[in-house]
Scaffold this active site. Structure first.
Site, PDB file in Angstrom:
ATOM      1  N   GLN A 131     -24.644  -4.417  22.259  1.00 27.72           N
ATOM      2  CA  GLN A 131     -26.072  -4.235  22.526  1.00 27.72           C
ATOM      3  C   GLN A 131     -26.525  -5.085  23.716  1.00 27.72           C
ATOM      4  OE1 GLN A 131     -27.394  -1.920  20.888  1.00 27.72           O
ATOM      5  NE2 GLN A 131     -29.500  -2.065  21.603  1.00 27.72           N
TER       6      GLN A 131
ATOM      7  N   THR B 130       0.811  -1.218   0.000  1.00 29.77           N
ATOM      8  CA  THR B 130       0.000   0.000   0.000  1.00 29.77           C
ATOM      9  C   THR B 130       0.843   1.266   0.000  1.00 29.77           C
ATOM     10  OG1 THR B 130      -1.732  -1.177   1.166  1.00 29.77           O
ATOM     11  CG2 THR B 130      -1.800   1.210   1.330  1.00 29.77           C
TER      12      THR B 130
ATOM     13  N   GLU C 111      -6.091  -5.993   3.974  1.00 29.27           N
ATOM     14  CA  GLU C 111      -5.959  -7.140   3.059  1.00 29.27           C
ATOM     15  C   GLU C 111      -7.129  -7.179   2.065  1.00 29.27           C
ATOM     16  OE1 GLU C 111      -4.207 -10.737   4.324  1.00 29.27           O
ATOM     17  OE2 GLU C 111      -3.147  -9.799   5.985  1.00 29.27           O
TER      18      GLU C 111
HETATM   19  N1  COS Z   1      -3.443 -14.808  -8.391  1.00 28.72           N
HETATM   20  C1  COS Z   1      -2.575 -14.741  -9.435  1.00 28.72           C
HETATM   21  N2  COS Z   1      -2.605 -13.755 -10.353  1.00 28.72           N
HETATM   22  C2  COS Z   1      -3.547 -12.804 -10.223  1.00 28.72           C
HETATM   23  C3  COS Z   1      -4.477 -12.816  -9.169  1.00 28.72           C
HETATM   24  C4  COS Z   1      -4.410 -13.864  -8.225  1.00 28.72           C
HETATM   25  N3  COS Z   1      -5.244 -13.937  -7.198  1.00 28.72           N
HETATM   26  N4  COS Z   1      -5.289 -11.738  -9.288  1.00 28.72           N
HETATM   27  C5  COS Z   1      -4.893 -11.074 -10.388  1.00 28.72           C
HETATM   28  N5  COS Z   1      -3.833 -11.724 -10.947  1.00 28.72           N
HETATM   29  C6  COS Z   1      -3.133 -11.372 -12.177  1.00 28.72           C
HETATM   30  C7  COS Z   1      -4.113 -11.284 -13.330  1.00 28.72           C
HETATM   31  O1  COS Z   1      -4.302 -12.557 -13.920  1.00 28.72           O
HETATM   32  C8  COS Z   1      -3.433 -10.302 -14.263  1.00 28.72           C
HETATM   33  O2  COS Z   1      -2.435 -10.966 -14.981  1.00 28.72           O
HETATM   34  P1  COS Z   1      -2.395 -10.886 -16.614  1.00 28.72           P
HETATM   35  O3  COS Z   1      -2.261  -9.412 -16.906  1.00 28.72           O
HETATM   36  O4  COS Z   1      -1.194 -11.684 -16.980  1.00 28.72           O
HETATM   37  O5  COS Z   1      -3.687 -11.465 -17.075  1.00 28.72           O
HETATM   38  C9  COS Z   1      -2.729  -9.342 -13.313  1.00 28.72           C
HETATM   39  O6  COS Z   1      -2.583 -10.057 -12.059  1.00 28.72           O
HETATM   40  C10 COS Z   1      -3.524  -8.083 -13.070  1.00 28.72           C
HETATM   41  O7  COS Z   1      -4.793  -8.456 -12.560  1.00 28.72           O
HETATM   42  P2  COS Z   1      -6.093  -7.535 -12.683  1.00 28.72           P
HETATM   43  O8  COS Z   1      -6.202  -7.021 -14.080  1.00 28.72           O
HETATM   44  O9  COS Z   1      -7.234  -8.294 -12.112  1.00 28.72           O
HETATM   45  O10 COS Z   1      -5.683  -6.302 -11.739  1.00 28.72           O
HETATM   46  P3  COS Z   1      -6.512  -5.054 -11.245  1.00 28.72           P
HETATM   47  O11 COS Z   1      -5.643  -3.869 -11.309  1.00 28.72           O
HETATM   48  O12 COS Z   1      -7.827  -5.003 -11.936  1.00 28.72           O
HETATM   49  O13 COS Z   1      -6.715  -5.318  -9.667  1.00 28.72           O
HETATM   50  C11 COS Z   1      -7.667  -6.148  -7.630  1.00 28.72           C
HETATM   51  C12 COS Z   1      -7.292  -6.392  -9.120  1.00 28.72           C
HETATM   52  C13 COS Z   1      -8.639  -5.012  -7.434  1.00 28.72           C
HETATM   53  C14 COS Z   1      -8.301  -7.447  -7.218  1.00 28.72           C
HETATM   54  C15 COS Z   1      -6.364  -5.884  -6.803  1.00 28.72           C
HETATM   55  O14 COS Z   1      -5.823  -4.621  -7.093  1.00 28.72           O
HETATM   56  C16 COS Z   1      -6.588  -5.996  -5.306  1.00 28.72           C
HETATM   57  O15 COS Z   1      -6.654  -7.096  -4.749  1.00 28.72           O
HETATM   58  N6  COS Z   1      -6.669  -4.837  -4.601  1.00 28.72           N
HETATM   59  C17 COS Z   1      -6.717  -4.814  -3.176  1.00 28.72           C
HETATM   60  C18 COS Z   1      -5.339  -4.773  -2.646  1.00 28.72           C
HETATM   61  C19 COS Z   1      -5.298  -5.112  -1.196  1.00 28.72           C
HETATM   62  O16 COS Z   1      -5.822  -6.118  -0.761  1.00 28.72           O
HETATM   63  N7  COS Z   1      -4.634  -4.250  -0.448  1.00 28.72           N
HETATM   64  C20 COS Z   1      -4.519  -4.470   0.921  1.00 28.72           C
HETATM   65  C21 COS Z   1      -3.160  -4.088   1.321  1.00 28.72           C
HETATM   66  S1  COS Z   1      -2.114  -5.404   1.524  1.00 28.72           S
HETATM   67  S2  COS Z   1      -2.355  -5.775   3.435  1.00 28.72           S
END
Ligand code: COS
Length: 383
Positions: free
Chosen positions: A337, A125, A364
């Site tokens: 409550q 983050t 997370e």
């Molecule tokens: N396992 C393996 N690969 C993954 C995956 C997973 N669970 N999720 C996504 N990927 C891969 C995708 O397949 C994609 O790869 P390709 O480009 O080769 O196809 C790549 O990663 C990008 O994925 P995506 O397009 O889904 O990314 P986004 O930017 O749309 O983001 C979310 C996806 C919103 C799910 C992600 O940003 C997320 O989890 N955000 C929250 C972060 C979080 O939990 N933060 C907390 C702080 S850490 S304590």
């Protein structure tokens, strides 16, 4: 998957006793001092709690996901700050190395993480990149045999205690999204790393977060996780898939504790000439909590078993995190409550839990991010 029921039962008994005899009596102290006493940290190390998920070959206990979930359900029947100290090593900080690291990286780092000598933090983050994790700006520029890292990370759990960071940084500025991100192992003592003020949070006193600033930090090329650029986002996502089952188990543990305390209170507290547990409106709150807790527990164990069987549990992990974190919020609300005025004042610790559990719906991955992951998974499966 449970490998040896007798060994697991013995471990769960030990953790249960440790929670009851050592952690519960120290809850107030931790909340007041914002610190976990040194003797408790020492005992956590001696019990192997920092190495729960690290393979036995590297000095850990090598628990399966189901075993880990069951241990978390026991360990978290107390203030969540205790779990938080081991949580970033067990849950997310060490797992990137374990999943995608080279044999040399595992050899070098995992034994010291397993023993608790080093605490791992997960640095994803940033001030401008929270839910949109793929938009991180922290930059890692290749310079000879090193990368030079500049940028800042935010809300990094255990950063003040960390011996190493699993750091996600952008190695390819041309790639704006996930493909330009690389995961690094960064020794926390490297020159150029500085920590911000410890965040003053709503709850979870004793668990520390802060900003981490990287200013010209030199990290050897050998510390790129897996030795390959551009894989860091996927490593982070895989780590979070596992971490989300872990956090869901944490929520189940905390909810167990809250509901047990609340039931006892309802059976002892008398109004209108009888225990309040005899009143159907109170019973409805108890029953709703019991039902939701049972559902969350069952989900967590099912997702854990599927992961142990080698299934892709991205969707199920998000379902667990989403449901269990919302569930414990409702259980905590009903606990306040049912306790009434006693739940609102600090004496019973119920209001402390109410504040503590609020974080579970945020870190997370927020509940809204879990919904996105679940729906995307559904569409993917149906395509
Ligand atoms: N396992 C393996 N690969 C993954 C995956 C997973 N669970 N999720 C996504 N990927 C891969 C995708 O397949 C994609 O790869 P390709 O480009 O080769 O196809 C790549 O990663 C990008 O994925 P995506 O397009 O889904 O990314 P986004 O930017 O749309 O983001 C979310 C996806 C919103 C799910 C992600 O940003 C997320 O989890 N955000 C929250 C972060 C979080 O939990 N933060 C907390 C702080 S850490 S304590």
């Amino acid at each position: 998957m449970i490998r040896d029921p007798d060994t697991l039962t013995a471990l769960l008994d030990t953790v249960r006793r440790f929670v009851r005899e050592r952690l519960v009596p120290a809850e107030e102290l931790v909340a007041e001092t914002d610190a976990i006493p040194d003797d408790i940290v020492r005992d956590m190390k001696a019990m192997g709690l920092f190495g729960l998920t690290i393979p036995e070959g590297y000095g850990g206990l090598g628990l399966t996901m189901e075993e880990e979930a069951r241990v978390m359900i026991e360990l978290c029947q107390t203030a969540p700050a205790f779990r938080s100290l081991i949580g970033t090593t067990v849950g997310i900080g060490s797992q990137g190395i374990l999943m995608d690291g080279t044999p040399e990286q595992k050899e070098r780092w995992l034994p010291r993480l397993a023993s608790g000598e080093l605490i791992a933090s997960f640095a994803l983050t940033e001030p401008e990149a929270g839910s949109d994790a793929a938009s991180i700006r922290t930059r890692a520029r290749r310079d000879g045999d090193d990368y030079v890292i500049d940028g800042s990370k935010r809300f990094i759990t255990n950063a003040p205690e960390a011996g190493m960071f699993t750091l996600m940084a952008r190695t390819d500025p041309q790639q704006k999204g996930a493909a330009g991100i690389t995961a690094f192992i960064v020794d926390a003592k490297t020159p150029g790393i500085s920590l911000g003020r410890i965040d003053r949070k709503m709850g979870q006193k004793g668990a520390h977060t802060c900003d981490v600033v990287f200013d010209g930090v030199r990290v050897p090329v050998a510390n790129v996780i897996g030795g390959v650029e551009g894989r860091g986002f996927k490593t982070a996502m895989k780590v979070l898939d596992k971490g989300r089952i872990h956090i869901a188990a944490v929520c189940v543990g905390v909810a167990e504790r809250l509901l047990r305390d609340t039931l006892h209170y309802a059976m002892e507290r008398r109004q209108f000439g009888q225990p309040i547990a005899e009143f159907q409106l109170v019973q409805a709150m108890l029953a709703d909590s019991r039902t939701e807790l049972y559902a969350a527990r069952t989900m967590v164990l099912d997702a854990a078993r599927r992961r142990d069987a080698g299934d892709d549990v991205s969707t199920e992990a998000a379902c667990c995190k989403y449901y269990a974190s919302e569930m414990v919020g409702r259980v905590a609300d009903r606990a306040v409550q049912i306790h009434g005025g006693a739940g609102y004042v600090a004496d019973h610790g119920i209001e402390r839990y109410y504040r503590d559990v609020r974080l579970f719906r945020i870190y997370e991955g927020t509940s809204q991010i879990q919904q996105i992951v679940i729906a995307r998974g559904m569409v993917r499966e149906a395509t």
